[in-house]
Design a protein around this motif. Structure first.
Motif, short mmCIF file in Angstrom:
data_model
loop_
_atom_site.label_atom_id
_atom_site.label_comp_id
_atom_site.label_asym_id
_atom_site.label_seq_id
_atom_site.Cartn_x
_atom_site.Cartn_y
_atom_site.Cartn_z
N GLY A 161 1.54 5.44 -8.83
CA GLY A 161 2.42 4.85 -7.84
C GLY A 161 3.84 4.68 -8.33
N ILE A 162 4.34 5.68 -9.05
CA ILE A 162 5.69 5.64 -9.62
C ILE A 162 6.61 6.55 -8.81
CG2 ILE A 162 7.07 6.29 -11.65
CD1 ILE A 162 4.60 5.61 -13.37
N ASP A 163 7.82 6.09 -8.59
CA ASP A 163 8.85 6.92 -7.99
C ASP A 163 9.39 7.85 -9.07
OD1 ASP A 163 11.13 8.06 -6.91
OD2 ASP A 163 11.88 6.21 -6.03
N PRO A 164 9.18 9.15 -8.97
CA PRO A 164 9.60 10.06 -10.06
C PRO A 164 11.11 10.17 -10.23
CG PRO A 164 8.84 11.31 -8.16
CD PRO A 164 8.52 9.87 -7.87
N TRP B 139 5.02 13.41 -19.16
CA TRP B 139 3.68 12.99 -18.73
C TRP B 139 3.79 11.92 -17.65
CZ3 TRP B 139 0.66 8.76 -18.12
CH2 TRP B 139 -0.73 8.95 -18.03
N VAL B 140 4.68 10.97 -17.84
CA VAL B 140 4.85 9.89 -16.85
C VAL B 140 5.30 10.48 -15.52
CG1 VAL B 140 6.18 7.84 -16.24
CG2 VAL B 140 5.29 8.10 -18.56
N ARG B 141 6.28 11.38 -15.56
CA ARG B 141 6.76 11.98 -14.31
C ARG B 141 5.68 12.85 -13.66
NH1 ARG B 141 11.88 12.74 -15.55
NH2 ARG B 141 12.67 11.13 -14.13
N ALA B 142 4.92 13.58 -14.45
CA ALA B 142 3.85 14.43 -13.91
C ALA B 142 2.74 13.61 -13.28
CB ALA B 142 3.28 15.33 -15.00
N ASN B 143 2.56 12.37 -13.77
CA ASN B 143 1.49 11.51 -13.27
C ASN B 143 2.03 10.38 -12.38
OD1 ASN B 143 -1.30 12.17 -14.74
ND2 ASN B 143 0.37 12.57 -16.18
N ALA B 144 3.23 10.58 -11.85
CA ALA B 144 3.87 9.55 -11.05
C ALA B 144 3.02 9.16 -9.84
CB ALA B 144 5.25 10.01 -10.60
N GLU B 145 2.50 10.13 -9.14
CA GLU B 145 1.70 9.83 -7.94
C GLU B 145 0.45 9.02 -8.30
OE1 GLU B 145 -0.45 12.18 -4.18
OE2 GLU B 145 0.70 13.28 -5.69
N ASP C 97 4.93 -7.87 -14.02
CA ASP C 97 4.93 -9.10 -13.22
C ASP C 97 6.05 -9.09 -12.18
OD1 ASP C 97 2.78 -10.02 -14.69
OD2 ASP C 97 3.98 -11.31 -16.00
N ARG C 98 7.12 -8.38 -12.50
CA ARG C 98 8.25 -8.29 -11.57
C ARG C 98 8.05 -7.22 -10.49
NH1 ARG C 98 12.03 -9.77 -9.76
NH2 ARG C 98 14.03 -9.30 -10.76
N GLY C 99 6.99 -6.42 -10.64
CA GLY C 99 6.65 -5.50 -9.56
C GLY C 99 6.90 -4.04 -9.82
N ILE C 100 7.23 -3.65 -11.08
CA ILE C 100 7.40 -2.24 -11.37
C ILE C 100 6.48 -1.83 -12.53
CG2 ILE C 100 9.78 -2.27 -10.54
CD1 ILE C 100 10.77 -2.08 -13.35
N VAL C 101 6.33 -0.55 -12.72
CA VAL C 101 5.44 -0.04 -13.77
C VAL C 101 6.19 0.01 -15.10
CG1 VAL C 101 4.08 1.95 -14.53
CG2 VAL C 101 4.09 1.30 -12.11
N ALA C 102 5.51 -0.38 -16.16
CA ALA C 102 6.06 -0.25 -17.51
C ALA C 102 5.10 0.60 -18.34
CB ALA C 102 6.26 -1.61 -18.15
N PRO D 202 0.83 -1.22 0.00
CA PRO D 202 0.00 0.00 0.00
C PRO D 202 0.86 1.26 0.00
CG PRO D 202 -0.81 -1.59 1.61
CD PRO D 202 0.51 -2.12 1.11
N ASN D 203 0.48 2.21 -0.84
CA ASN D 203 1.17 3.50 -0.94
C ASN D 203 2.64 3.38 -1.35
OD1 ASN D 203 -1.22 4.86 -0.01
ND2 ASN D 203 -0.65 4.32 2.09
N GLU D 204 3.00 2.25 -1.96
CA GLU D 204 4.38 2.05 -2.40
C GLU D 204 4.59 2.68 -3.77
OE1 GLU D 204 7.55 -1.62 -3.07
OE2 GLU D 204 5.40 -1.97 -3.37
N ASN D 205 5.62 3.48 -3.91
CA ASN D 205 6.01 4.02 -5.20
C ASN D 205 7.16 3.19 -5.76
OD1 ASN D 205 4.13 6.10 -5.12
ND2 ASN D 205 5.53 7.51 -4.11
N VAL D 206 6.98 2.72 -6.98
CA VAL D 206 7.94 1.80 -7.58
C VAL D 206 8.57 2.44 -8.83
CG1 VAL D 206 6.70 -0.22 -6.72
CG2 VAL D 206 6.17 0.68 -9.01
N PRO D 207 9.69 1.90 -9.31
CA PRO D 207 10.29 2.42 -10.55
C PRO D 207 9.38 2.20 -11.75
CG PRO D 207 11.85 1.09 -9.29
CD PRO D 207 10.52 0.86 -8.68
#
Length: 312
Positions: free
Chosen positions: A149-152, A140-146, A107-112, A75-80
């Motif tokens: 759940g992406i670590d910017p 766009w990806v960095r602006a929408n990181a939150e 599948d490995r746990g990060i956003v693509a 929960p609330n984890e930001n991933v690469p």
């Protein structure tokens, strides 16, 4: 007045149908086939999986990207995140090229993220426009990181061939940006994963004469000088960690080695993995798709962006 018998009228009617119908029916059939072909081509542009989002609108055209999120995360984890750009000489191609890579990383746990950008077979564009789109997508990806759940501070740019060129340009080419972009948001990646990228797209003296000729032949693909969109031009500048994959029989390997030489002299981390006897685009087929994916995994593990596969 000549009177025509019922038999003659029937014959004339039959002849009219025989000659007119094929001429009328052929265009209709051709239009039907063309429409079917266009629909199939459009369908092939859409990768499997991923949530569609429009990152940019140019005139009447929407440019989408597809976000693949991990199903399981804290929960609330930001991933690469890893943002992919397809190849095709800035002329063709589709995000479907990297759909398996995206699903693997999710599948490995990060956003693509799988990006559609403008190419010359579908839009009246030049290489600079492709660079603009790539940087718009990164912003766009960095602006929408939150939102996703992406670590910017852990967003990688990835791509193959011309897409690898664009991924490198997001890190290295500062002077080309879309007028609609918010320049307060960085387009620069925190790592690069490049599959036989085009890193030298303008002739330089250190290239072989044959390669210089090949680079000169693509000069018209840019609106200005290809040197301004050639990652090799900026190889000595500060850049994030990079890994690139090449077959030893790929013509683009030579310029990539020149890039690596300049990059490492400048103190950057630039890793090259080669595959004996393989030509350009080798990574699109097995076993090399799997082998390069494994190396991509190791690179991300070394960055501490992924846990080792054994800890999944």
């Amino acid at each position: 007045m000549l009177r025509r018998s019922p038999v003659m009228l029937a014959l004339l009617t039959l002849l009219a149908v025989s000659f007119v119908s094929p001429l009328q029916g052929q265009p209709a059939q051709a239009q039907k086939q063309k429409a079917k072909g266009n629909a199939k081509a459009k369908q092939n542009l859409v990768p499997k999986g991923g949530q569609r989002n429009v990152y940019k609108q140019v005139d009447d055209s929407e440019l989408p990207l597809y976000v693949y999120s991990p199903e399981k995360r804290k929960p609330n984890e930001n991933v690469p995140a890893v943002v992919f750009f397809f190849g095709g000489g800035w002329a063709k191609g589709s995000p479907a090229q990297f759909e398996t890579h995206c699903q693997h990383l999710a599948d490995r746990g990060i956003v693509a993220v799988n990006v559609e950008y403008r190419v010359t077979s579908r839009y009246p564009v030049k290489v600079e426009d492709c660079v603009e789109d790539a940087k718009s997508a990164m912003r766009w990806v960095r602006a929408n990181a939150e939102r996703f759940g992406i670590d910017p501070d852990r967003i990688a740019a990835a791509g193959g061939s011309a897409g690898g060129h664009l991924a490198a340009c997001t890190a290295l080419v500062n002077d080309i940006n879309a007028e609609t972009d918010d320049l307060s948001i960085s387009a620069e990646p925190n790592a690069m994963i490049l599959f036989n990228p085009a890193l030298g797209v303008a002739p330089v003296d250190r290239m072989t004469a044959e390669m210089q000729q090949k680079m000169a032949a693509v000069a018209d693909r840019a609106r200005g000088s290809m040197k301004a969109v050639s990652p090799l031009t900026f190889a000595s500048t500060k850049q994030p960690p990079m890994i690139m994959f090449f077959g030893t029989e790929d013509d683009l390997l030579g310029p990539a080695k020149l890039f690596m030489e300049d990059s490492e002299k400048a103190g950057n981390s630039c890793k090259l993995v080669t595959y004996e006897g393989q030509k350009h685009a080798f990574f699109n087929r097995e076993p090399y798709r799997g082998l390069t994916t494994q190396e991509m995994d190791k690179f991300l593990v070394d960055l501490d962006w992924l846990p080792p596969a054994s800890q999944r």
